[in-house]
Motif scaffolding. Structure first.
Motif, PDB file in Angstrom:
ATOM      1  N   ASP A 191      50.951  61.387  30.854  1.00 41.88           N
ATOM      2  CA  ASP A 191      51.143  62.051  32.147  1.00 41.88           C
ATOM      3  C   ASP A 191      50.413  61.289  33.236  1.00 41.88           C
ATOM      4  OD1 ASP A 191      52.646  63.963  30.995  1.00 41.88           O
ATOM      5  OD2 ASP A 191      51.261  65.625  31.319  1.00 41.88           O
ATOM      6  N   TYR A 195      51.233  72.108  48.094  1.00 40.60           N
ATOM      7  CA  TYR A 195      50.100  71.622  47.316  1.00 40.60           C
ATOM      8  C   TYR A 195      48.803  72.327  47.730  1.00 40.60           C
ATOM      9  CZ  TYR A 195      53.235  67.860  45.870  1.00 40.60           C
ATOM     10  OH  TYR A 195      54.274  67.154  45.351  1.00 40.60           O
ATOM     11  N   ASN A 245      50.096  76.400  37.333  1.00 42.34           N
ATOM     12  CA  ASN A 245      51.248  75.560  36.968  1.00 42.34           C
ATOM     13  C   ASN A 245      52.337  75.783  38.004  1.00 42.34           C
ATOM     14  OD1 ASN A 245      54.123  75.736  35.502  1.00 42.34           O
ATOM     15  ND2 ASN A 245      52.930  74.069  34.587  1.00 42.34           N
ATOM     16  N   GLU A 273      56.337  68.435  37.666  1.00 43.64           N
ATOM     17  CA  GLU A 273      55.651  69.633  37.178  1.00 43.64           C
ATOM     18  C   GLU A 273      54.150  69.346  37.200  1.00 43.64           C
ATOM     19  OE1 GLU A 273      55.804  72.789  33.490  1.00 43.64           O
ATOM     20  OE2 GLU A 273      55.971  70.651  33.024  1.00 43.64           O
ATOM     21  N   TYR A 274      53.378  70.262  37.854  1.00 41.58           N
ATOM     22  CA  TYR A 274      51.926  70.102  37.990  1.00 41.58           C
ATOM     23  C   TYR A 274      51.209  71.128  37.123  1.00 41.58           C
ATOM     24  CZ  TYR A 274      52.037  66.837  41.936  1.00 41.58           C
ATOM     25  OH  TYR A 274      52.194  65.731  42.724  1.00 41.58           O
ATOM     26  N   ASN A 275      50.187  70.665  36.417  1.00 44.53           N
ATOM     27  CA  ASN A 275      49.255  71.544  35.717  1.00 44.53           C
ATOM     28  C   ASN A 275      47.869  71.263  36.290  1.00 44.53           C
ATOM     29  OD1 ASN A 275      50.768  72.925  33.348  1.00 44.53           O
ATOM     30  ND2 ASN A 275      51.457  70.781  33.288  1.00 44.53           N
ATOM     31  N   VAL A 276      47.297  72.288  36.928  1.00 48.85           N
ATOM     32  CA  VAL A 276      46.043  72.121  37.680  1.00 48.85           C
ATOM     33  C   VAL A 276      44.938  72.913  36.965  1.00 48.85           C
ATOM     34  CG1 VAL A 276      44.916  72.390  39.910  1.00 48.85           C
ATOM     35  CG2 VAL A 276      47.388  71.938  39.811  1.00 48.85           C
ATOM     36  N   ILE A 279      44.137  67.242  37.643  1.00 51.03           N
ATOM     37  CA  ILE A 279      45.563  67.501  37.904  1.00 51.03           C
ATOM     38  C   ILE A 279      46.410  66.552  37.071  1.00 51.03           C
ATOM     39  CG2 ILE A 279      47.349  67.519  39.683  1.00 51.03           C
ATOM     40  CD1 ILE A 279      44.929  67.963  41.681  1.00 51.03           C
ATOM     41  N   TYR A 280      47.281  67.165  36.253  1.00 50.39           N
ATOM     42  CA  TYR A 280      48.234  66.405  35.450  1.00 50.39           C
ATOM     43  C   TYR A 280      49.629  66.722  35.973  1.00 50.39           C
ATOM     44  CZ  TYR A 280      44.304  66.028  32.178  1.00 50.39           C
ATOM     45  OH  TYR A 280      43.084  65.778  31.615  1.00 50.39           O
ATOM     46  N   PHE A 281      50.464  65.699  36.092  1.00 48.39           N
ATOM     47  CA  PHE A 281      51.832  65.950  36.535  1.00 48.39           C
ATOM     48  C   PHE A 281      52.752  64.898  35.902  1.00 48.39           C
ATOM     49  CE2 PHE A 281      49.942  63.116  39.582  1.00 48.39           C
ATOM     50  CZ  PHE A 281      50.942  62.244  40.016  1.00 48.39           C
TER      51      PHE A 281
END
Length: 821
Positions: free
Chosen positions: A493, A539, A554, A567-570, A579-581
């Motif tokens: 990611d 954001y 999410n 798709e963001y996972n914060v 932050i992974y996207f």
């Protein structure tokens, strides 16, 4: 002979005083004789009386306080000796300080002397024969004062009066007047003698004394200290109002109040003997005693700290050793001093024992005090610090950049020069025979009364160990950064991290590639600058929500500038966000196609179900018609076959109705609005009332919340679940309990029964369409009810699940959004 030689005025001295008269003999008063002899009136009076006793002088009292004296040689002027009346007339004529003249019985001036002419300004020719009222003011004339005085003298033999009199030139003088009646041997009134003395100067002097006395009285009453006068036995004879009030002395008790009732103690509380008390010392030494600070036990008041001042009273007439005492109550001052001393001692103790190094320099830059921590930190004694020892070696001091600091650039020296404090300055100290030490220094000026810097307080925190740990942490951080970079490079990611001020702290290559920006350009910048203006709000809202709630977030967003779905996972922490996207464009396209397919399937299911209704009704109608017309011709098998066919058609109708309802959950649902679950459950119980009575069921529900949703669909869920609980109750009367529990933004609603239960292996199957766990002979149903419940709950963005064991009852739980979420 001076006034200090009050004894030894001889007759010869007195004779000499009369010989000075320009024309002899001139009558003189006692004061005039004393002036000529340069002595006090007392000795002069003794000398005069001695010559009277010898027959050399004669004397006559002319008023209550004044006698005049003259040599007896006046009687020898005529060998035949003149009569006493003639002698007095000659005497009167010679007196210059008194106006002495005779009045007829009606008040007419009959004689005049030189003193009268000098005092009143009239010559003898001008005034003799005029009424004596000529000398009185208009006011006294209007009040008939002259006549009243004559009548008083005639009646009582003598009248005395003081008041304003008028001279010949119209000016006024203050006069003391004595009028004496003269009667013959038969008591017949022959006239009056009138003696007038000019008292103007004396009156002005007395008035001045009175004004000064009044001023003194006002001063005594307004000064902010207590003042009094005590006698030799320390009895109070006079006191100002402040003294009376401060020591609770009644006006009527002044004469009986004595300082002997006071008990005096020194600072240590030891009694002070009477002969050492301030008033006794002032009386003994004949000089003042100032500011004797004593503890005094005052009757009715208690112990007070007093500043006592005592001075002998400078008064020739005071023969009883009187002392003026001025007293200031300094009890509050002493208490403040005690508190200040205590605070000073506490402050000094705090300074001495403070856990940071503290030193104090004077205005010359000399160290005058250091605390224990400063001595321990540098390994120096207090004497070595303040320069009393030369055996301290060479010390070097450097700034944080490693530059050597000269003495005039030290923090304390700069404070002395500028008067401004120095904060958080880091210094490196290089002792002669030890390792480098590092300190964080603050230096603060203490200003004197003139505003100049009087002292500098320098506080230094030993940060040697802290700096060592910082270096270790920096090294470890560098190692972790390297490891993290390796890890981030292996993450599939895209990843970046933000600190609590929204700045990029880490960024892997995938993130840089997706954002189409280099790592060096992005690191240290605020994250908002990397998003297009129209997308920043999405954001910001999601990131801030994660930081505020400290809960993972999410979300999906379409990045127009990249033409990509992300798709963001914060994941939040106190220090920032991780932050992974990743790109979900393909998945979103697949979902779109799947939704399109589902939509077509729903349309097909609806159409098929709707189209099947008509032939099914036809089949049912003709079967019922066949049964009614030909029932007499059918045997038992025929009737049974028709019954099976009608039952199958009815089950088919129910399945079609269920399929229609299932297909309409999304397309035919109502908009979400607040729903009262208590109302919903009441409606379900009313609809199922007959079945509840048939099964003798007991349904209980606690107070249920309000949720957001489609009320008719939520009612369908409750109706299906309660119906199942009644249907699958087993041999015992059904017992159904409905509860709700809050879980963050949702309500978890549970429907619990005491029925036959569901095997865990079958719990997923029950939510499939047309799936049945039991035969139709045992339990009726279409196998679509629970599937419909799941479809409705999923429309409400919730889930439904089962908790059950065979024979232990079943609990269906599902999540619905809360109204205030």
């Amino acid at each position: 002979m001076g006034s200090s030689d009050s004894a030894g005025v001889s007759g010869e001295d007195v004779r000499r005083a009369f010989s000075h008269s320009e024309r002899s003999p001139t009558p003189l008063t006692t004061v005039e004789v004393a002036d000529r002899l340069d002595c006090s009136p007392g000795p002069a009076r003794q000398g005069l009386e001695e010559l009277v006793d010898r027959g050399e002088l004669r004397v006559k009292r002319i008023d209550d306080s004044t006698r005049i004296w003259w040599p007896d040689e006046m009687a020898n002027a005529d060998p035949d000796r003149r009569s006493e009346q003639e002698e007095f007339a000659a005497f009167v004529s010679a007196v210059r300080d008194y106006a002495i003249f005779m009045l007829d019985p009606d008040g007419t001036v009959a004689s005049w002397n030189e003193g009268a002419e000098r005092i009143k300004g009239y010559s003898e020719d001008a005034i003799v024969g005029n009424h004596f009222s000529t000398f009185y003011t208009d006011e006294d004339m209007a009040d008939d004062v002259p006549q009243t005085n004559l009548e008083t003298a005639a009646a009582e033999g003598r009248a005395e009066d003081e008041g304003w009199r008028v001279r010949s030139d119209g000016t006024r003088f203050w006069a003391n007047v004595v009028i004496t009646a003269i009667r013959d041997d038969g008591g017949q009134l022959r006239g009056f003698t009138k003696v007038t003395r000019d008292m103007t100067e004396r009156r002005e002097y007395e008035q001045q004394l009175r004004r000064e006395r009044d001023l003194t009285e006002r001063i005594l009453e307004t000064v902010p200290i207590t003042i009094g006068v005590v006698t030799e036995d320390n009895a109070l004879v006079r006191a100002n109002r402040r003294m009376l009030e401060h020591f609770a002395i009644e006006d009527s008790a002044i004469e009986t109040y004595s300082l002997e009732s006071w008990e005096l103690y020194d600072a240590a509380g030891e009694p002070i003997p009477a002969d050492e008390q301030p008033w006794a010392r002032a009386r003994e030494r004949g000089e003042p005693v100032y500011d004797a600070q004593r503890q005094v036990e005052v009757p009715g008041i208690g112990r007070r700290w007093l500043s006592l001042n005592a001075a002998p009273l400078d008064d020739d007439q005071a023969e009883d050793g009187r002392i003026v005492v001025a007293i200031d109550d300094i009890t509050d001052q002493k208490e403040r001093e005690r508190l200040l001393r205590r605070e000073y001692n506490q402050t000094e103790k705090l300074l001495r024992t403070a856990p940071i190094a503290i030193a104090v320099q004077n205005a010359e830059g000399e160290t005058i005090l250091t605390n224990q921590r400063a001595q321990e930190s540098l390994g120096l004694s207090d004497q070595e610090f303040i320069g009393e020892s030369d055996d301290v070696g060479e010390w070097e001091i450097y700034d944080s950049d490693g530059e050597r600091l000269p003495t005039n650039e030290m923090p304390a020296a700069r404070v002395l020069e500028t008067g401004n404090p120095v904060f958080n300055e880091e210094l490196v100290v290089d002792p002669p025979d030890d390792e480098l030490l590092q300190f964080r220094v603050n230096a603060t000026p203490l200003h004197g009364p003139d505003g100049g810097v009087e002292r500098v307080v320098t506080a230094a925190e030993d940060i040697t160990e802290l700096k060592r740990r910082e270096r270790q942490l920096e090294q470890r951080k560098s190692e972790l950064e390297t490891e993290l970079s390796d890890i981030l490079g292996r993450i599939s990611d895209a990843f970046y991290a933000l600190d609590d001020e929204w700045r990029f702290t880490h960024l892997n290559e995938q993130a840089a590639e997706t954002l189409q920006q280099s790592r060096d350009d992005v690191l240290g910048r605020k994250v908002w600058t990397t998003f297009p203006d129209d997308a920043e709000g999405i954001y910001r809202e999601q990131f801030q929500q994660a930081m505020e709630t400290q809960e993972p977030v999410n979300f999906e967003v379409y990045a127009e500038d990249l033409d990509t779905w992300l798709e963001y996972n914060v994941y939040p922490s106190e220090s920032g966000l991780s932050i992974y996207f990743h790109d979900i464009t393909e998945r979103k396209e697949y979902q779109r196609k799947l939704e399109k397919s589902n939509e077509r399937l729903e349309q097909f299911a609806y159409a098929a179900s709707h189209d099947l209704q008509e032939p099914l009704r036809m089949v049912s109608s003709y079967l019922q018609l066949l049964e009614s017309r030909y029932s007499d011709e059918l045997d038992d098998d025929g009737e049974e076959f028709i019954e099976f066919a009608v039952d199958g058609a009815e089950r088919m109708r129910k399945m079609i109705d269920g399929l229609l309802a299932y297909s309409r959950v999304d397309t035919q649902g109502e908009p979400f609005e607040p729903v009262d679950l208590d109302t919903v459950v009441d409606a379900v119980c009313e609809d199922l009332q007959m079945k509840i009575e048939e099964t003798d069921a007991e349904i209980t529900a606690e107070s249920l919340p309000r949720v957001r949703g489609d009320e008719s669909q939520i009612q369908q869920v409750f109706q299906n679940l309660v119906s199942n609980a009644l249907e699958y109750s087993g041999d015992e009367p059904p017992q159904v309990e409905i509860t709700a529990e809050r879980a963050r933004s949702k309500w978890i609603v549970s429907v619990e029964d005491n029925g036959i239960g569901i095997d865990p292996d079958d719990q997923d199957r029950v939510f499939e369409v047309f799936e049945r766990l039991h035969s139709r002979d045992k339990y009726d149903g279409t196998g679509i009810g629970l599937a419909l419940c799941q479809r409705i709950i999923e429309r409400h963005e919730g889930t439904i699940w089962i908790d059950s064991e065979p024979g232990e009852g079943t609990t269906f739980s599902f999540a619905l959004p809360a109204v205030d979420a």
